[in-house]
Design an enzyme around this catalytic site. Structure first.
Site, PDB file in Angstrom:
ATOM      1  N   THR A 185       0.836  -1.192   0.000  1.00 44.80           N
ATOM      2  CA  THR A 185       0.000   0.000   0.000  1.00 44.80           C
ATOM      3  C   THR A 185       0.876   1.249   0.000  1.00 44.80           C
ATOM      4  OG1 THR A 185      -0.088   0.095   2.411  1.00 44.80           O
ATOM      5  CG2 THR A 185      -1.763  -1.237   1.303  1.00 44.80           C
ATOM      6  N   GLU A 231      -5.693  -3.772  -1.528  1.00 44.71           N
ATOM      7  CA  GLU A 231      -6.148  -4.974  -0.824  1.00 44.71           C
ATOM      8  C   GLU A 231      -7.225  -5.752  -1.581  1.00 44.71           C
ATOM      9  OE1 GLU A 231      -5.038  -1.936   2.420  1.00 44.71           O
ATOM     10  OE2 GLU A 231      -5.784  -1.942   0.364  1.00 44.71           O
ATOM     11  N   LYS A 277     -15.470  17.102  10.893  1.00 42.97           N
ATOM     12  CA  LYS A 277     -16.568  17.182  11.861  1.00 42.97           C
ATOM     13  C   LYS A 277     -16.589  18.581  12.451  1.00 42.97           C
ATOM     14  CE  LYS A 277     -19.015  14.424  15.246  1.00 42.97           C
ATOM     15  NZ  LYS A 277     -19.020  13.185  16.048  1.00 42.97           N
ATOM     16  N   TRP A 282     -21.046  16.328  10.228  1.00 40.93           N
ATOM     17  CA  TRP A 282     -20.031  15.895   9.276  1.00 40.93           C
ATOM     18  C   TRP A 282     -20.099  16.686   7.975  1.00 40.93           C
ATOM     19  CZ3 TRP A 282     -16.271  13.217  11.161  1.00 40.93           C
ATOM     20  CH2 TRP A 282     -16.484  12.290  12.191  1.00 40.93           C
TER      21      TRP A 282
END
Length: 535
Positions: free
Chosen positions: A181, A324, A434, A439
């Site tokens: 990754t 992944e 936030k 949000w």
């Protein structure tokens, strides 16, 4: 009782056999050089014998630092077919990350393009397990080190036979390839693919509701072959017998668009950053052969997609996945219930991630672990499962927290899924802002900003605020030749997003920093803006 079917393992040698037997005449193009699959196959067998000659243990990792080229394609086939593990490495990572990756994988031999050798050679002394560095001469002028560990790829191949070879990979669950990754937080994590997962993933790309690849196609993966098996496209081209067009080290916008035009490419894939860079030169070339342009690595903003629809006649089509996940998990498409959509609505739908491809499952989970309803409006953490999805990480960090107790991968994305199974990424968990207990989606805010033709790129991050907890900061790159101010950006946003979403702070930048795979590096932005505030 078992079914009475033949047991034929799904392995990469079967792909080589198929493409040589059925599609040996089809082209493999690197830049200005054209070969055929019949030319490639004997070289793959020579490579397998080279690995034996170098005493590379079966099951060992063999690292590659290479561009998209025929030689890299040979490594894609020869290393796993001979029972070793193909380990593609991103040379654009920081040196410390490259060293960590090579040592974590315990690479035995490295294959390096000569143009990349200036990056790799200074690090060789930090590689604990590497015995040889094999140079692939792609036209670079970096002087070859006078060192017995440095070998020439073509010289090695010339010493071996290209005659038929019995590749002994009997277990389809054996490791085939390894990719790490990007490591945006902490060290990169290794994802170890099996022969079975590679073959299944390449097959699903051929599906009519995925990329619909066929023998008639000319496939050009612009996405680098050091990244997630180049989305499985080289292997998919072998499955269906498509021509494969590879840019080599020539990756400027003009060079890429010229390649697409000259070879009448029908399918290509890249991240949004690359597609955005190509826009200024699109109109100078005939790209009428393109039928599908896949865009991954992040959201497809409508300004970007509409530019392609206006200039070459087709919009970008979004696909979503991760290292992944092999990586493709979704690919957008127009379903029967979308028959009434026209114009902008069709383009916006194709710009969304779309539904899950075969063999994969998705679910959205609330903070308390309950499943969120498929209503398109209830967000939660996106989790995925399937035969092409990792079950654990390879190497020093097992990443146990990334997997649920019932075996699903926790993606770190906040998403919704509608009643038709269409995915919408709301944000990365760490990128949500936030503010005042509510949000703000950085993705939605970025797309709203980039709807302004005066904006080339925009990235939104959250910065600590004493009153609201966090507030969004918009980092904006103006389009070439335009004059833009923070007030202009705020004026554009009024009426497009909630008023409390509109950032007080807007940073006008020359460029958004990118990760090694071309995505926006919000971690770098947070560091830069934090340092700037401290000055």
């Amino acid at each position: 009782m078992h079914g009475l079917m033949q047991h034929r393992p799904l392995t990469i040698p079967t792909l080589l056999s198929r493409v040589e037997t059925n599609f040996g005449h089809k082209r493999v193009i690197t830049g200005e050089t054209t070969s055929t699959w019949s030319d490639v196959a004997p070289r793959v067998r020579r490579l397998a014998r080279v690995l034996d000659h170098l005493d590379v243990p079966v099951g060992a990792c063999v690292g590659t630092f290479a561009w998209n080229s025929q030689r890299h394609l040979e490594l894609y086939l020869g290393i796993p077919s001979s029972g070793r593990i193909l380990h593609t490495i991103n040379h654009r990572l920081y040196g410390e990350q490259v060293t960590f990756i090579v040592n974590d994988a315990a690479d035995d031999v490295l294959f390096v393009d000569r143009t990349i050798l200036p990056v790799v050679w200074p690090l060789v002394s930090s590689f604990a397990s590497v015995r040889y560095v094999v140079v692939l001469d792609d036209g670079g002028d970096f002087p070859l080190p006078d060192d017995p560990r440095v070998l020439d790829y073509e010289d090695l191949l010339a010493q071996q036979s290209g005659d038929p070879l019995d590749f002994a990979v009997d277990d389809e669950n054996a490791a085939a390839s390894l990719c790490y990754t990007s490591g945006t937080t902490g060290n990169p994590k290794g994802v170890l693919y099996s022969h079975r997962s590679v073959v299944l993933h390449s097959l699903l790309l051929l599906g009519a509701d995925v990329f619909a690849l066929s023998e008639r196609d000319v496939v050009a993966p612009i996405v680098p072959m050091f990244h997630v098996n180049a989305w499985g496209l080289p292997y998919a081209a072998m499955q269906c017998g498509a021509d494969l067009v590879l840019p080599g080290p020539a990756t400027s916008p003009e060079e890429l668009v010229t390649l697409l035009s000259r070879h009448r490419v029908t399918f290509s894939a890249a991240v949004a950053t690359v597609w955005r860079d190509l826009i200024p030169v699109l109109a100078d070339h005939d790209l009428g052969s393109l039928r599908h342009i896949a865009c991954g690595g992040g959201a497809v903003d409508d300004a970007l997609s509409s530019a392609y629809e206006r200039i070459i006649g087709i919009p970008l089509t979004n696909a979503w996945g991760m290292t992944e996940t092999s990586p493709v998990v979704t690919s957008s498409r127009l379903a029967t219930h979308h028959a009434g959509l026209t114009g902008e609505d069709r383009r916006l739908l194709l710009g969304s991630p779309g539904p899950a491809v075969p063999l994969t499952e998705m679910r959205v989970v609330a903070d308390d672990g309950t499943l969120q309803p498929r209503d398109g409006s209830t967000p939660g953490e996106l989790q995925v499962a399937g035969a092409t999805i990792a079950s654990a990480y390879f190497g020093a960090d097992s990443g146990a927290d990334s997997f649920t107790t019932d075996g699903w991968l926790r993606t770190g994305d906040v998403a919704t899924i509608d009643e038709w199974g269409y995915l919408r990424i709301v944000d990365r968990t760490k990128d949500l802002v936030k503010s005042g207990g509510e949000w703000i989606s950085s993705v939605a805010l970025e797309n709203a900003i980039m709807a302004d033709p005066r904006v080339r790129e925009a990235a939104v991050i959250g910065i600590a605020d004493p009153r609201w907890g966090e507030r969004p900061v918009a980092c904006v790159v103006p389009a070439a030749g335009t004059h833009l101010t923070g007030d202009d950006v705020r004026a554009h946003l009024r009426g497009r997003v909630a008023s409390w979403w509109i950032p007080e702070r807007i940073e006008l930048l020359d460029e958004i920093p990118k990760t090694a795979t071309g995505k926006w590096s919000k971690q770098t932005l947070r560091q830069q803006l934090g340092a700037r505030r401290a000055d």
